[in-house]
Design a protein around this motif. Structure first.
Motif, mmCIF file in Angstrom:
data_model
loop_
_atom_site.group_PDB
_atom_site.id
_atom_site.type_symbol
_atom_site.label_atom_id
_atom_site.label_comp_id
_atom_site.label_asym_id
_atom_site.label_seq_id
_atom_site.Cartn_x
_atom_site.Cartn_y
_atom_site.Cartn_z
ATOM 1 N N GLY A 1 0.801 -1.217 0.000
ATOM 2 C CA GLY A 1 0.000 0.000 0.000
ATOM 3 C C GLY A 1 0.831 1.263 0.000
ATOM 4 O O GLY A 1 0.289 2.360 -0.181
ATOM 5 N N ASP A 2 2.142 1.154 0.206
ATOM 6 C CA ASP A 2 3.013 2.331 0.167
ATOM 7 C C ASP A 2 3.074 2.882 -1.252
ATOM 8 O O ASP A 2 3.125 2.123 -2.233
ATOM 9 N N GLU A 3 3.111 4.218 -1.357
ATOM 10 C CA GLU A 3 3.079 4.866 -2.660
ATOM 11 C C GLU A 3 4.257 5.828 -2.807
ATOM 12 O O GLU A 3 4.631 6.519 -1.863
ATOM 13 N N TYR A 4 4.800 5.872 -4.027
ATOM 14 C CA TYR A 4 5.928 6.750 -4.328
ATOM 15 C C TYR A 4 5.759 7.304 -5.739
ATOM 16 O O TYR A 4 5.132 6.673 -6.595
ATOM 17 N N ILE A 5 6.346 8.484 -5.974
ATOM 18 C CA ILE A 5 6.300 9.076 -7.305
ATOM 19 C C ILE A 5 7.698 9.516 -7.720
ATOM 20 O O ILE A 5 8.586 9.709 -6.875
ATOM 21 N N MET A 6 7.876 9.671 -9.022
ATOM 22 C CA MET A 6 9.157 10.114 -9.563
ATOM 23 C C MET A 6 8.909 10.802 -10.905
ATOM 24 O O MET A 6 8.047 10.362 -11.678
ATOM 25 N N SER A 7 9.664 11.847 -11.175
ATOM 26 C CA SER A 7 9.600 12.508 -12.479
ATOM 27 C C SER A 7 10.553 11.804 -13.434
ATOM 28 O O SER A 7 11.715 11.572 -13.097
ATOM 29 N N CYS A 8 10.077 11.448 -14.615
ATOM 30 C CA CYS A 8 10.914 10.739 -15.576
ATOM 31 C C CYS A 8 10.359 10.945 -16.984
ATOM 32 O O CYS A 8 9.257 11.463 -17.171
ATOM 33 N N VAL A 9 11.146 10.534 -17.977
ATOM 34 C CA VAL A 9 10.758 10.685 -19.373
ATOM 35 C C VAL A 9 11.041 9.372 -20.090
ATOM 36 O O VAL A 9 11.978 8.645 -19.738
ATOM 37 N N ALA A 10 10.228 9.042 -21.092
ATOM 38 C CA ALA A 10 10.446 7.822 -21.864
ATOM 39 C C ALA A 10 11.707 7.963 -22.703
ATOM 40 O O ALA A 10 11.911 8.975 -23.378
ATOM 41 N N ASP A 11 12.557 6.947 -22.647
ATOM 42 C CA ASP A 11 13.773 6.910 -23.468
ATOM 43 C C ASP A 11 13.439 6.158 -24.752
ATOM 44 O O ASP A 11 13.793 4.997 -24.938
ATOM 45 N N GLY A 12 12.700 6.834 -25.618
ATOM 46 C CA GLY A 12 12.180 6.203 -26.821
ATOM 47 C C GLY A 12 10.764 5.714 -26.601
ATOM 48 O O GLY A 12 10.307 5.552 -25.471
ATOM 49 N N THR A 13 10.054 5.462 -27.674
ATOM 50 C CA THR A 13 8.685 4.958 -27.572
ATOM 51 C C THR A 13 8.701 3.449 -27.311
ATOM 52 O O THR A 13 9.725 2.791 -27.507
ATOM 53 N N PRO A 14 7.569 2.879 -26.846
ATOM 54 C CA PRO A 14 7.522 1.425 -26.603
ATOM 55 C C PRO A 14 7.849 0.626 -27.858
ATOM 56 O O PRO A 14 7.490 1.016 -28.970
ATOM 57 N N ASN A 15 8.525 -0.503 -27.668
ATOM 58 C CA ASN A 15 8.897 -1.392 -28.765
ATOM 59 C C ASN A 15 7.918 -2.560 -28.784
ATOM 60 O O ASN A 15 8.060 -3.526 -28.036
ATOM 61 N N PHE A 16 6.897 -2.468 -29.626
ATOM 62 C CA PHE A 16 5.810 -3.440 -29.583
ATOM 63 C C PHE A 16 6.195 -4.748 -30.288
ATOM 64 O O PHE A 16 6.739 -4.749 -31.388
ATOM 65 N N ILE A 17 5.879 -5.865 -29.615
ATOM 66 C CA ILE A 17 6.094 -7.206 -30.159
ATOM 67 C C ILE A 17 4.790 -7.973 -29.991
ATOM 68 O O ILE A 17 4.312 -8.153 -28.875
ATOM 69 N N GLN A 18 4.201 -8.443 -31.098
ATOM 70 C CA GLN A 18 2.872 -9.049 -31.030
ATOM 71 C C GLN A 18 2.952 -10.570 -31.015
ATOM 72 O O GLN A 18 3.790 -11.176 -31.659
ATOM 73 N N ASP A 19 2.034 -11.198 -30.234
ATOM 74 C CA ASP A 19 1.933 -12.651 -30.149
ATOM 75 C C ASP A 19 0.458 -12.996 -29.950
ATOM 76 O O ASP A 19 -0.365 -12.136 -29.649
ATOM 77 N N ARG B 1 9.951 10.139 -4.437
ATOM 78 C CA ARG B 1 9.354 11.106 -3.516
ATOM 79 C C ARG B 1 8.105 10.510 -2.881
ATOM 80 O O ARG B 1 7.391 9.721 -3.501
ATOM 81 N N SER B 2 7.848 10.896 -1.658
ATOM 82 C CA SER B 2 6.605 10.478 -1.010
ATOM 83 C C SER B 2 5.426 11.140 -1.719
ATOM 84 O O SER B 2 5.504 12.294 -2.140
ATOM 85 N N VAL B 3 4.340 10.397 -1.855
ATOM 86 C CA VAL B 3 3.130 10.979 -2.440
ATOM 87 C C VAL B 3 2.549 12.035 -1.501
ATOM 88 O O VAL B 3 2.071 13.091 -1.934
ATOM 89 N N ARG B 4 2.642 11.747 -0.211
ATOM 90 C CA ARG B 4 2.108 12.676 0.778
ATOM 91 C C ARG B 4 2.958 13.945 0.831
ATOM 92 O O ARG B 4 4.170 13.894 0.999
ATOM 93 N N VAL B 5 2.304 15.091 0.689
ATOM 94 C CA VAL B 5 2.968 16.387 0.817
ATOM 95 C C VAL B 5 2.807 16.850 2.256
ATOM 96 O O VAL B 5 1.689 17.005 2.747
#
Length: 288
Positions: free
Chosen positions: A101-119, A141-145
């Motif tokens: 139940g513990d929650e955390y957040i982080m600022s980040c950016v995608a390093d490229g778009t998803p590489n889709f593989i279908q099955d 970071r804690s979600v709670r401010v």
């Protein structure tokens, strides 16, 4: 575990380790580990080296994601993934909810778009989607401010404000406990009237002082974070903002809350009894 990512445009998607979820987490790496830069120097004829400093590098995270659904659903969900994880939008917010139940957040950016593989398994189409995320600031970071009000605070709050929230004690000093793993920046809001307001971190010996008057209709906002979030501004009653960097005491230090107990003191040359101070912060963690 459940993770969600919200991009800068406000679009979001949720993935879960649950077997019945259409968006699933198959595996993940990098949530706990951060590479470290160990800086050292070596003198002539020295065995080994002398450690000078140690710094965390940015965090790289890898997720092996899965999307289930019909062919048409796959097309729509793939398009949604590309829109949400568009690197050109810049940093988004990764939100992780652990099984505890513990929650955390982080600022980040995608390093490229998803590489889709279908099955396809028993008529159900499975879209594998390996995804890499890059976090320039490697700390969770804690979600709670948390907020600590000081000096004549009671009855002077203006609504609305955001939840979840923690309230501290009232007075011209406070003890703030940072039980995170590393120092965390703070946001300070002074509401006048006050002349030359000053706030001290007695624990570290650092202080922030503005050498000017803040009227009863103004507020002073200070953010001690690094980068583009760092600011010192005076906000008028109509919302007009002006930089206050020119009035800062040259010996001031935009301090953080160090791990452990921080004794914080507020003072002013005039108006200290009438002004209010609110300190806001989010605790930071090395890994989860």
């Amino acid at each position: 575990m459940r993770i969600s990512f919200t991009n800068a445009a406000g679009n979001s998607v949720v993935f879960s380790e649950g077997t019945r979820h259409m968006y699933r987490i198959r595996s993940r790496e990098g949530l706990s580990h951060i590479p470290t830069d160990l800086q050292s120097q070596r003198a002539p004829n020295q065995n080994g080296a002398t450690l000078i400093n140690q710094l965390f590098e940015p965090r790289d995270m890898t997720f092996d994601l899965m999307i289930l659904g019909s062919k048409q659903e796959q097309i729509e969900r793939r398009r949604l993934m590309n829109r949400i994880f568009n690197p050109l939008l810049g940093e988004g917010i990764l939100h992780v909810v652990l099984d505890t139940g513990d929650e955390y957040i982080m600022s980040c950016v995608a390093d490229g778009t998803p590489n889709f593989i279908q099955d396809e398994v028993q008529g159900v189409f499975i879209q594998e989607a390996p995804l890499d995320l890059f976090a320039p600031d490697p700390f969770w970071r804690s979600v709670r401010v948390s907020q600590t009000p000081m000096t004549a605070y009671l009855g002077l709050w203006t609504f609305p404000f955001s939840f979840p929230i923690e309230f501290g004690q009232t007075g011209d000093f406070a003890y703030i406990d940072n039980d995170g793993d590393v120092p965390c920046p703070i946001t300070i809001e002074f509401r006048g009237p006050a002349l030359n307001p000053r706030i001290d971190n007695v624990t570290t010996g650092e202080f922030i002082q503005i050498n000017r008057e803040i009227s009863a209709t103004q507020r002073l906002e200070i953010n001690t974070a690094r980068g583009r979030d760092k600011k010192i501004e005076i906000v008028d009653e109509d919302g007009t903002r002006q930089s206050a960097w020119g009035w800062i005491n040259p010996e001031s230090s935009l301090f953080n809350l160090v791990p452990g107990t921080n004794e914080i003191n507020y003072s002013a040359d005039e108006g200290a009894d009438e002004a209010t101070v609110i300190i806001t912060y989010q605790k930071r963690y090395v890994g989860i």
